[in-house]
Design an enzyme around this catalytic site. Structure first.
Site, PDB file in Angstrom:
ATOM      1  N   ARG A  66       9.783 -53.794 -56.350  1.00 39.48           N
ATOM      2  CA  ARG A  66      10.833 -53.841 -57.367  1.00 39.48           C
ATOM      3  C   ARG A  66      10.310 -53.278 -58.687  1.00 39.48           C
ATOM      4  O   ARG A  66       9.116 -53.174 -58.906  1.00 39.48           O
ATOM      5  CB  ARG A  66      11.398 -55.249 -57.536  1.00 39.48           C
ATOM      6  CG  ARG A  66      10.430 -56.348 -57.851  1.00 39.48           C
ATOM      7  CD  ARG A  66      11.182 -57.636 -58.215  1.00 39.48           C
ATOM      8  NE  ARG A  66      12.217 -57.996 -57.268  1.00 39.48           N
ATOM      9  CZ  ARG A  66      13.426 -58.480 -57.592  1.00 39.48           C
ATOM     10  NH1 ARG A  66      13.750 -58.683 -58.844  1.00 39.48           N
ATOM     11  NH2 ARG A  66      14.292 -58.793 -56.681  1.00 39.48           N
ATOM     12  N   LYS A  70      17.814 -62.293 -62.657  1.00 39.10           N
ATOM     13  CA  LYS A  70      19.186 -62.630 -63.027  1.00 39.10           C
ATOM     14  C   LYS A  70      19.286 -64.061 -63.557  1.00 39.10           C
ATOM     15  O   LYS A  70      20.091 -64.333 -64.433  1.00 39.10           O
ATOM     16  CB  LYS A  70      20.111 -62.453 -61.821  1.00 39.10           C
ATOM     17  CG  LYS A  70      20.838 -61.127 -61.859  1.00 39.10           C
ATOM     18  CD  LYS A  70      21.997 -61.112 -60.896  1.00 39.10           C
ATOM     19  CE  LYS A  70      21.552 -60.528 -59.592  1.00 39.10           C
ATOM     20  NZ  LYS A  70      22.607 -60.440 -58.605  1.00 39.10           N
ATOM     21  N   GLU A  97      24.605 -59.049 -55.308  1.00 39.47           N
ATOM     22  CA  GLU A  97      25.290 -60.342 -55.279  1.00 39.47           C
ATOM     23  C   GLU A  97      26.033 -60.449 -56.610  1.00 39.47           C
ATOM     24  O   GLU A  97      25.423 -60.321 -57.671  1.00 39.47           O
ATOM     25  CB  GLU A  97      24.262 -61.472 -55.145  1.00 39.47           C
ATOM     26  CG  GLU A  97      24.944 -62.802 -54.990  1.00 39.47           C
ATOM     27  CD  GLU A  97      23.976 -63.983 -54.898  1.00 39.47           C
ATOM     28  OE1 GLU A  97      22.758 -63.766 -54.767  1.00 39.47           O
ATOM     29  OE2 GLU A  97      24.478 -65.118 -54.971  1.00 39.47           O
TER      30      GLU A  97
HETATM   31  P1  ATP Z   1      17.304 -61.515 -58.917  1.00 42.03           P
HETATM   32  O1  ATP Z   1      16.065 -61.602 -58.084  1.00 42.03           O
HETATM   33  O2  ATP Z   1      17.086 -61.239 -60.338  1.00 42.03           O
HETATM   34  O3  ATP Z   1      18.263 -62.667 -58.674  1.00 42.03           O
HETATM   35  P2  ATP Z   1      18.512 -60.033 -56.897  1.00 42.03           P
HETATM   36  O4  ATP Z   1      17.535 -59.166 -56.223  1.00 42.03           O
HETATM   37  O5  ATP Z   1      18.802 -61.299 -56.195  1.00 42.03           O
HETATM   38  O6  ATP Z   1      18.068 -60.246 -58.381  1.00 42.03           O
HETATM   39  P3  ATP Z   1      20.852 -58.723 -56.028  1.00 42.03           P
HETATM   40  O7  ATP Z   1      22.180 -58.632 -56.623  1.00 42.03           O
HETATM   41  O8  ATP Z   1      20.701 -59.472 -54.751  1.00 42.03           O
HETATM   42  O9  ATP Z   1      19.892 -59.309 -57.134  1.00 42.03           O
HETATM   43  O10 ATP Z   1      20.228 -57.273 -55.884  1.00 42.03           O
HETATM   44  C1  ATP Z   1      20.885 -56.197 -55.270  1.00 42.03           C
HETATM   45  C2  ATP Z   1      19.855 -55.211 -54.808  1.00 42.03           C
HETATM   46  O11 ATP Z   1      19.097 -54.763 -55.906  1.00 42.03           O
HETATM   47  C3  ATP Z   1      18.899 -55.841 -53.817  1.00 42.03           C
HETATM   48  O12 ATP Z   1      18.731 -54.955 -52.727  1.00 42.03           O
HETATM   49  C4  ATP Z   1      17.640 -56.009 -54.595  1.00 42.03           C
HETATM   50  O13 ATP Z   1      16.526 -55.876 -53.767  1.00 42.03           O
HETATM   51  C5  ATP Z   1      17.732 -54.878 -55.621  1.00 42.03           C
HETATM   52  N1  ATP Z   1      16.977 -55.219 -56.827  1.00 42.03           N
HETATM   53  C6  ATP Z   1      17.128 -56.312 -57.608  1.00 42.03           C
HETATM   54  N2  ATP Z   1      16.226 -56.326 -58.600  1.00 42.03           N
HETATM   55  C7  ATP Z   1      15.490 -55.200 -58.471  1.00 42.03           C
HETATM   56  C8  ATP Z   1      14.387 -54.632 -59.189  1.00 42.03           C
HETATM   57  N3  ATP Z   1      13.869 -55.230 -60.258  1.00 42.03           N
HETATM   58  N4  ATP Z   1      13.881 -53.458 -58.749  1.00 42.03           N
HETATM   59  C9  ATP Z   1      14.403 -52.848 -57.676  1.00 42.03           C
HETATM   60  N5  ATP Z   1      15.426 -53.325 -56.958  1.00 42.03           N
HETATM   61  C10 ATP Z   1      15.973 -54.488 -57.334  1.00 42.03           C
HETATM   62 MG    MG Z   2      19.300 -61.129 -54.072  1.00 43.19          MG
END
Ligand code: ATP
Ligand code: MG
Length: 570
Positions: free
Chosen positions: A273, A283, A47
């Protein structure tokens, strides 16, 4: 069982032989072997509401990694369904960071917003089939009606609107007739479902904000749950790999795919994760650190963002190696930061050239070395690299050594310089300290020494040994630099544990700036971002803030894990 094509089978066998192994790769191998899929398509779906961090790297390495190993394709798809938070700056940065990490999506760049028309059509399809309705309840009421984990929810009073009524209202939502939050479109599933995500989830909401890609065309936007699986299906993604918090969303993912006329049936799989000690990887929190000025920006070298790690001098292959050592599981855990450091040091020890720099200079005058003379000595670029070259370091009558490397009344075990003792200057000569000059306050401001010309190159022909070898820089050739010493941004391994505000755990000593470091002359014009070792001090890289007159170097990492030691000492 269906026959697999030889190509796919041999690729699978190859991956079996030497590739990484984990439950996801086992599933993929099984699906290829059984003919359930004929090829692999994955996607990395960020995102664009922030910069990528090292947690995202795990997802990137997994999605691009399996696509590469099994001869498939990995799409980069921006999950750009919330214009309230998303910006072009983030879109550009994400592409740069994925490329930097070493992955290439080729022509397969997509956006959820590419599918807004199709998704709108899907929503109408649900409405026409009595599977979605426009609700007038506000956010708070929807929450209230949803019930709890132990109590079923209640139907909204608007749940039984006719398809015609719903279509009309949905079209008017689209036309911008209503304000944000006034109405939503919900899937009509089951308000008593054991899984809260199935209690008539919201699938469209009103957001009166221009979108970075579609401008003012839309007043309504699909939610993550509605956009994600359908985007997967439209791209014919075979294995939709996401983190564990989406496990509870999988029934909804499947329900939507089942009830919509989508061109493929993707499947979602969840893995844990990455959580890393002394770091936050949310984020929301990283955004807060930036907007409240706790760091200098998204690329502050203390940030766990890919752009921050890059600026700090961390090579991308060390991130890939770190991720591959972690493996892929469903177990939640916090990975020790020292494992990451280990991967970085292991690589840089082999790859980084050595140079000399003095962070806290103490002048040494070598009294028997002729004034004005320069002896150009040969210094090897990297002792770990047999093919590496060498460079020259000028030796002169006045040099700098590290203040720490001198002690006037030194205990026996102090193997550095003290009055009357002899040490080796790296690549140069043995010197013996003969006098200590102090200011009125008694501070040591200069040393006097003699050198042994017979020891040129660092060995004595008579075979005598010295215990210490010091780094040094010629005073008349030294390049003055600013050096930024970084430490963990947080002083607690789990920032914010035990209900504390995680900001209370910020490490007040996470950045120390040294203004008058002295570098050997070959470091003038050192390329920005190329990491090297300052002998005995650690790994460093030139920062973009440097100027031709005054370079700036960031400490990438110390040579040893000094943090663990300091913690033990208390
Ligand atoms: P946050 O929870 O910090 O807002 P997010 O998961 O919403 O992060 P996205 O941009 O939606 O951020 O993430 C893109 C991809 O990266 C998603 O498939 C998510 O599952 C993966 N991802 C995000 N954070 C991690 C992490 N700490 N470890 C592994 N994969 C991750
Ligand atoms: Mg997300």
């Amino acid at each position: 069982m269906t026959e697999t094509t030889p190509q796919t089978a041999s690729q699978a066998a190859e991956a079996e032989a030497d590739g990484p192994r984990d439950f996801i790769r086992d599933i993929i191998k099984g699906d290829l072997a059984s003919g359930k899929v004929s090829g692999i398509v994955t996607r990395f779906p960020p995102e664009p509401n922030g910069y990528l961090h090292i947690g995202h790297a795990k997802s990137i390495c997994l999605n691009f990694g399996v696509a590469g190993e099994f001869g498939g394709q990995c799409n980069l798809r921006f999950d750009d369904t919330n214009p309230a938070k998303e910006e072009q700056e983030f879109i550009d940065a994400i592409m740069e960071d994925v490329r930097w990490l070493g992955f290439d999506w080729g022509d397969n760049l997509f956006h959820a917003s590419d599918y807004f028309d199709t998704l709108y059509g899907y929503a109408c399809h649900l409405i026409e089939n009595g599977l979605a309705y426009v609700d007038d309840l506000n956010g708070e009421e929807i929450r209230e009606y949803r019930g709890t984990l132990t109590e079923p929810g209640r139907n909204s009073p608007h749940r039984d609107r006719t398809p015609a009524e719903n279509l009309d209202l949905f079209q008017r939502m689209k036309a911008g007739e209503f304000n944000d939050g006034e109405r939503v479109l919900r899937a009509k599933i089951d308000m008593a479902h054991g899984n809260m995500n199935m209690r008539d989830p919201v699938i469209y909401r009103i957001v009166n904000k221009p979108h970075p890609r579609t401008g003012d065309a839309w007043k309504i936007y699909p939610t993550y749950d509605f956009a994600h699986g359908q985007s997967d299906a439209l791209e014919k993604v075979t294995h939709s790999l996401c983190t564990l918090e989406f496990e509870d969303h999988r029934p909804l993912y499947d329900w939507l795919v089942e009830h919509l006329p989508v061109p493929a049936r993707p499947r979602q799989y969840e893995f844990s994760r990455l959580n890393l000690g002394y770091t936050v990887l949310s984020k929301r929190r990283l955004t807060q650190l930036v907007t409240e000025g706790h760091v200098s920006g998204w690329d502050d070298p203390r940030m766990p963002t890919l752009t921050g790690l890059r600026r700090r001098g961390i090579p991308p292959e060390t991130i890939r190696e770190f991720i591959s050592r972690l493996g892929v599981t469903k177990q939640d855990s916090v990975v020790e930061f020292s494992l990451f450091e280990h991967c970085v040091r292991e690589h840089l020890n082999k790859a980084a050239e050595r140079r000399m720099a003095v962070l806290r200079p103490l002048k040494v005058v070598i009294e028997n070395f002729p004034e004005g003379e320069v002896d150009n000595l040969d210094a090897i670029d990297n002792p770990e690299d047999p093919d590496g070259g060498s460079h020259t370091v000028p030796f002169t009558r006045e040099i700098y050594i590290e203040q720490d490397d001198f002690m006037e009344d030194a205990p026996k075990k102090f193997f550095r310089l003290s009055l009357g003792r002899e040490v080796r200057l790296r690549y140069a000569f043995f010197i013996t300290c003969t006098d200590v000059i102090k200011d009125d306050a008694g501070n040591i401001i200069e040393l006097r020494a003699t050198y042994d010309p017979e020891t040129r190159g660092g060995d004595a022909p008579d075979g005598r040994k010295v215990k210490g070898t010091l780094h040094w820089v010629s005073a008349s050739h030294a390049v003055k630099a600013q050096v930024r010493l970084y430490d963990h941004l947080f002083q607690e391994e789990s920032p914010g544990a035990g209900g504390r505000d995680y900001l209370e755990d910020l490490n007040p000593g996470s950045l120390e700036v040294i203004e008058d470091a002295m570098l050997e002359p070959s470091l003038a014009g050192w390329p920005t971002g190329k990491t090297l070792q300052f002998e005995r001090l650690g790994y460093f890289c030139a920062d973009r803030d440097g100027t031709a007159d005054t370079p700036v170097f960031n400490r990438t990492m110390t040579l040893r894990d000094s943090w663990a030691k300091a913690q033990k000492k208390g």
